[in-house]
Design an enzyme around this catalytic site. Structure first.
Site, PDB file in Angstrom:
ATOM      1  N   ASP A 155       3.511 -22.443  10.709  1.00 23.39           N
ATOM      2  CA  ASP A 155       4.370 -22.666   9.543  1.00 23.39           C
ATOM      3  C   ASP A 155       5.452 -21.591   9.573  1.00 23.39           C
ATOM      4  OD1 ASP A 155       5.598 -22.843   7.090  1.00 23.39           O
ATOM      5  OD2 ASP A 155       3.765 -22.716   5.897  1.00 23.39           O
ATOM      6  N   TRP A 191       0.488 -19.212   0.845  1.00 23.63           N
ATOM      7  CA  TRP A 191       0.712 -20.531   1.433  1.00 23.63           C
ATOM      8  C   TRP A 191      -0.234 -20.784   2.586  1.00 23.63           C
ATOM      9  CZ3 TRP A 191       2.750 -23.064  -2.130  1.00 23.63           C
ATOM     10  CH2 TRP A 191       3.754 -22.529  -2.938  1.00 23.63           C
ATOM     11  N   LYS A 199      15.096 -22.568   3.040  1.00 22.38           N
ATOM     12  CA  LYS A 199      15.232 -21.120   3.207  1.00 22.38           C
ATOM     13  C   LYS A 199      16.436 -20.823   4.109  1.00 22.38           C
ATOM     14  CE  LYS A 199      10.876 -20.950   1.583  1.00 22.38           C
ATOM     15  NZ  LYS A 199      10.464 -20.446   0.264  1.00 22.38           N
TER      16      LYS A 199
END
Length: 354
Positions: A166, A99, A190
């Protein structure tokens, strides 16, 4: 039937949050309306978003220098929104996982990207601390936890350059000095809520410095001015996040959750390290407390192990499609007993096939 949910996201949520969210879909606050039916400009919803905002600031110990946004588009949209708002000419990035690599590729469309470290040639199995942040970049971007491979930054650099992070897969899982970050973003599915919402925490004084004609939806300042309802927001996900944030406070906050998460992770890593059939490939100092990746040393045993854990009502243990193997995502709401149960299965498997 007890199900042990190790999914990486969408993932396990606190049972009480699921129960209250489900009830709200039937009848929200005794209004006779479903939460799915209320107006996003109603007093009911404005109270939800205000409470969620206050909870984020209180849990993270942030003052009013920071704005809290509840947006859509996932972390993937943030890969573009960050450089759109903050990059004048050049930014520095760490390439610590899949990511992070995607974030870099998007940022390159807006200007020059200086990659300070890349773990790609080592399959992202470690995160270097030996990098220097130049003083001539507009911001420094990092990914605190890498969901796919299972690495996590344990310390963050000291710098006068704005830090963008992030935190999609470890937000609200540990106590940090969150004031060291100028912008944090995290997709909610999450540790926070259902899928479809992204939390953005941004220091207001870093915005509006670029002479850019930014499209309205991509402009953080416009979202701040509109209290996250420039367009119709994800009402359900924001409500669920509010409930989860209440649950976090009721657990004792981030200090308590961090201790619980460290304990769960240590139990599982200890078993992997001493079990003759399994291995973890991540450098020990970089192992994630949220996503534990592991592999069978003998690949021909995979079918037998898969059959065994699936039979025992364990779900979500498959590794990412890019990586293979196994991944146990042990987020805040995953009970200790689920980790202990997985360990029992691994030990039983070792007895049978070692």
């Amino acid at each position: 039937m007890k199900v042990h949910n190790f999914n990486a996201g969408p993932s396990v949520l606190p049972k009480e949050v699921v129960k209250k969210s489900a009830q709200s879909v039937i009848n929200f606050n005794d209004t006779g309306l479903s939460l799915l039916e209320i107006s996003h400009r109603s007093i009911d919803f404005l109270e939800i978003i205000e409470k969620a905002t206050c909870l984020v600031k209180r849990i993270m110990n942030l003052n009013d220098d920071y704005a809290i946004l509840f947006l859509q588009g996932g972390a993937t949209l943030q890969f573009s929104m960050v450089p759109y708002n903050l990059m004048n000419q050049k930014a520095a990035y760490l390439d610590t996982g899949f990511w992070a690599h995607n974030a870099i590729n998007e940022a390159k469309k807006f200007g020059q990207v200086k990659i300070l470290f890349s773990g790609k040639n080592k399959n992202y199995t470690y995160i270097s601390k030996n990098y220097h942040i130049p003083c001539n970049v507009d911001y420094f971007h990092c990914t605190s936890n890498n969901t796919i491979v299972g690495t996590q930054m344990k310390i963050f650099p000291k710098t006068s350059i704005p830090i963008v992070c992030d935190m999609s897969s470890d937000i609200f899982s540990r106590k940090l000095d969150f004031c060291q970050f100028s912008l944090i973003y995290a997709s909610a599915q999450k540790n926070v809520s259902s899928a479809g919402m992204t939390i953005v925490i941004v220091k207001k004084d870093i915005l509006g410095k670029l002479k850019k004609n930014i499209p309205s939806y991509m402009d953080y300042k416009i979202h701040i001015q509109n209290n996250s309802i420039l367009n119709t927001p994800n009402v359900f996900s924001i409500y669920t996040s509010m409930l989860t944030l209440e649950w976090i406070e009721n657990q004792g906050g981030l200090t308590i959750l961090e201790k619980k998460n460290q304990y769960k992770a240590k139990l599982l890593y200890d078993e992997i390290d001493k079990n003759h059939l399994f291995e973890n490939k991540i450098h020990k100092e970089n192992r994630s407390n949220m996503n534990v990746s592991f592999f069978l040393k003998k690949k021909n045993l995979e079918e037998k192990f898969n059959k065994m854990w699936k039979k025992e009502n364990i779900v979500g243990l498959d590794g990412h499609r890019y990586l293979g193997g196994y991944r146990a995502s042990i987020y805040n709401a995953l009970p200790l007993e689920s980790v202990q149960f997985l360990i029992e299965i691994m030990r039983e498997f070792e007895k049978k096939f070692s």
